[in-house]
Motif scaffolding. Structure first.
Motif, PDB file in Angstrom:
ATOM      1  N   ASN A  30       0.655  -1.685   0.041  1.00 42.00           N
ATOM      2  CA  ASN A  30       0.441  -0.295  -0.164  1.00 42.00           C
ATOM      3  C   ASN A  30       0.902   1.238   0.221  1.00 42.00           C
ATOM      4  N   GLY A  31       2.102   1.457   0.684  1.00 42.33           N
ATOM      5  CA  GLY A  31       3.117   2.632   0.875  1.00 42.33           C
ATOM      6  C   GLY A  31       3.398   2.533  -0.209  1.00 42.33           C
ATOM      7  N   VAL A  32       4.256   1.924  -1.517  1.00 49.42           N
ATOM      8  CA  VAL A  32       4.374   2.300  -2.467  1.00 49.42           C
ATOM      9  C   VAL A  32       3.969   2.526  -3.199  1.00 49.42           C
ATOM     10  N   LYS A  33       2.553   2.108  -3.696  1.00 50.80           N
ATOM     11  CA  LYS A  33       1.078   2.653  -5.067  1.00 50.80           C
ATOM     12  C   LYS A  33       1.732   4.015  -4.544  1.00 50.80           C
ATOM     13  N   VAL A  34       1.510   5.009  -3.623  1.00 52.86           N
ATOM     14  CA  VAL A  34       2.410   6.948  -3.472  1.00 52.86           C
ATOM     15  C   VAL A  34       2.893   7.173  -3.626  1.00 52.86           C
ATOM     16  N   SER A  35       4.922   6.254  -3.436  1.00 59.82           N
ATOM     17  CA  SER A  35       5.643   6.675  -3.682  1.00 59.82           C
ATOM     18  C   SER A  35       5.886   6.756  -5.084  1.00 59.82           C
ATOM     19  N   ILE A  36       5.178   5.921  -5.585  1.00 60.98           N
ATOM     20  CA  ILE A  36       5.409   4.693  -7.173  1.00 60.98           C
ATOM     21  C   ILE A  36       4.242   6.014  -7.661  1.00 60.98           C
ATOM     22  N   MET A  37       3.815   6.674  -7.941  1.00 59.19           N
ATOM     23  CA  MET A  37       3.128   7.360  -8.514  1.00 59.19           C
ATOM     24  C   MET A  37       3.385   8.817  -8.416  1.00 59.19           C
ATOM     25  N   LEU A  38       3.946   8.814  -7.311  1.00 60.84           N
ATOM     26  CA  LEU A  38       5.049  10.438  -7.274  1.00 60.84           C
ATOM     27  C   LEU A  38       5.955  10.572  -8.216  1.00 60.84           C
ATOM     28  N   GLU A  39       6.561   9.542  -8.302  1.00 60.27           N
ATOM     29  CA  GLU A  39       8.019   9.301  -8.575  1.00 60.27           C
ATOM     30  C   GLU A  39       7.514   9.197 -10.529  1.00 60.27           C
ATOM     31  N   GLU A  40       6.203   8.312 -10.797  1.00 59.94           N
ATOM     32  CA  GLU A  40       5.974   8.282 -11.807  1.00 59.94           C
ATOM     33  C   GLU A  40       5.724  10.173 -12.136  1.00 59.94           C
ATOM     34  N   THR A  41       5.103  10.931 -11.484  1.00 58.08           N
ATOM     35  CA  THR A  41       4.095  12.384 -12.477  1.00 58.08           C
ATOM     36  C   THR A  41       5.425  13.345 -12.114  1.00 58.08           C
ATOM     37  N   GLY A  42       6.842  12.639 -10.898  1.00 55.80           N
ATOM     38  CA  GLY A  42       7.356  13.801 -11.224  1.00 55.80           C
ATOM     39  C   GLY A  42       7.263  15.145 -10.097  1.00 55.80           C
ATOM     40  N   LEU A  43       6.085  15.473  -9.444  1.00 54.47           N
ATOM     41  CA  LEU A  43       5.453  15.792  -8.416  1.00 54.47           C
ATOM     42  C   LEU A  43       6.754  16.025  -7.354  1.00 54.47           C
ATOM     43  N   PRO A  44       6.925  16.842  -6.828  1.00 57.83           N
ATOM     44  CA  PRO A  44       8.065  16.971  -5.800  1.00 57.83           C
ATOM     45  C   PRO A  44       7.320  16.786  -4.435  1.00 57.83           C
ATOM     46  N   TYR A  45       8.343  15.682  -3.753  1.00 59.05           N
ATOM     47  CA  TYR A  45       7.488  15.360  -1.905  1.00 59.05           C
ATOM     48  C   TYR A  45       9.216  14.684  -1.315  1.00 59.05           C
ATOM     49  N   GLU A  46       8.272  14.906   0.389  1.00 59.18           N
ATOM     50  CA  GLU A  46       9.024  14.457   0.757  1.00 59.18           C
ATOM     51  C   GLU A  46       8.939  13.772   1.616  1.00 59.18           C
ATOM     52  N   PRO A  47       9.689  12.553   1.451  1.00 59.68           N
ATOM     53  CA  PRO A  47       9.196  11.334   2.179  1.00 59.68           C
ATOM     54  C   PRO A  47       9.677  10.916   3.571  1.00 59.68           C
ATOM     55  N   HIS A  48       8.894  10.347   4.627  1.00 60.07           N
ATOM     56  CA  HIS A  48       9.186  10.426   6.112  1.00 60.07           C
ATOM     57  C   HIS A  48       9.172   8.836   6.459  1.00 60.07           C
ATOM     58  N   LEU A  49       9.768   8.054   7.226  1.00 56.14           N
ATOM     59  CA  LEU A  49       9.539   6.565   7.693  1.00 56.14           C
ATOM     60  C   LEU A  49       8.227   6.253   8.925  1.00 56.14           C
ATOM     61  N   VAL A  50       7.939   5.785   8.405  1.00 55.52           N
ATOM     62  CA  VAL A  50       6.352   5.980   9.885  1.00 55.52           C
ATOM     63  C   VAL A  50       7.302   4.093   9.866  1.00 55.52           C
ATOM     64  N   SER A  51       7.739   3.603  11.098  1.00 56.12           N
ATOM     65  CA  SER A  51       8.418   2.344  11.375  1.00 56.12           C
ATOM     66  C   SER A  51       7.798   1.758  11.524  1.00 56.12           C
ATOM     67  N   PHE A  52       6.994   0.750  11.422  1.00 52.63           N
ATOM     68  CA  PHE A  52       6.523  -0.187  12.397  1.00 52.63           C
ATOM     69  C   PHE A  52       6.536  -0.999  13.476  1.00 52.63           C
ATOM     70  N   ASP A  53       8.178  -0.697  13.517  1.00 49.97           N
ATOM     71  CA  ASP A  53       9.136  -1.419  14.820  1.00 49.97           C
ATOM     72  C   ASP A  53       9.149  -0.726  15.934  1.00 49.97           C
TER      73      ASP A  53
END
Length: 233
Positions: A30-53
């Motif tokens: 589910n998470g990579v759906k959005v990172s892939i979409m952001l990479e595909e579109t070229g929209l500028p973004y800043e990722p933050h890791l939400v650690s389940f650990d």
């Protein structure tokens, strides 16, 4: 300069680039759906890791953005009306980003709804059922002596793969020649089923050659290669 300080989540994950879409996620299907979409579109973004650990998803800061404690979630500082827009649920985020970028969604109204139909097919069927196979095949459920629950989800997963295989029989992508958010939503889950869950043999993935052919095409896209590892654990 956009001020995101009113969002409590930014206290735990400060925005270094407050003018960019803030992505709170983890490299799950589910998470990579959005990172892939952001990479595909070229929209500028800043990722933050939400650690389940460390149970980041249960922190008050994360729950302030998504009370359902699931990734991914975003804040777009330049949302509708030039106001910040917080959003959770991967399908809703894909729809929003498609509209914002004008990409990966057909302009024709009928085709748009057909694409949404296949997005819902992933959200309501493929994701939950494949996830149950993972639980019963790889995680705690594998220790259950009674294999009927596992087999029930395997059978349903095979049924869903069959639906997808028929759809792809004479199509390059789910919607035909055009790659859309339906593909971006679906193929991370197929990849996870075969790879991370190690359930390819269990579901006899070779019985679905059109699915595996499209998966192979998906996995060589440069935006997919990059997005599958964002946020980097």
């Amino acid at each position: 300069m956009t001020d995101l300080s009113t969002f409590p989540i930014t206290r735990k994950w400060p925005a270094r680039h407050a003018d960019r879409i803030q992505l709170y996620s983890l490299p799950t299907p589910n998470g990579v759906k959005v990172s892939i979409m952001l990479e595909e579109t070229g929209l500028p973004y800043e990722p933050h890791l939400v650690s389940f650990d460390s149970n980041d998803q249960m922190s008050p800061e994360f729950l302030s953005l998504n009370p359902n404690n699931k990734i991914p979630a975003i804040i777009d500082p330049n949302g509708p009306g030039s106001k910040p827009l917080p959003l959770f649920e991967s399908g809703a985020i894909l729809l929003y980003l498609a509209d914002k970028s004008g990409r990966f969604m057909p302009a024709d109204p009928a085709l748009r709804y057909e694409t949404i139909q296949w997005l819902m097919f992933q959200m309501g069927g493929i994701g939950p059922m494949f996830g149950q196979v993972g639980f019963f095949h790889k995680f705690a459920g594998k220790d259950y002596e009674d294999k009927r629950p596992r087999d029930r989800y395997v059978q349903e997963t095979r049924r869903l793969l069959g639906v997808l295989d028929v759809r792809l029989e004479n199509r390059e992508w789910i919607m035909g020649k055009d790659y859309t958010i339906a593909d971006i939503a679906t193929f991370p889950w197929v990849r996870n089923l075969i790879g991370f869950y190690g359930a390819g043999d269990l579901v006899s993935i070779a019985d679905f050659p059109h699915v595996t052919r499209a998966l192979d095409a998906f996995l060589v896209r440069p935006a997919v290669v990059k997005g599958l590892d964002i946020p980097h654990p």
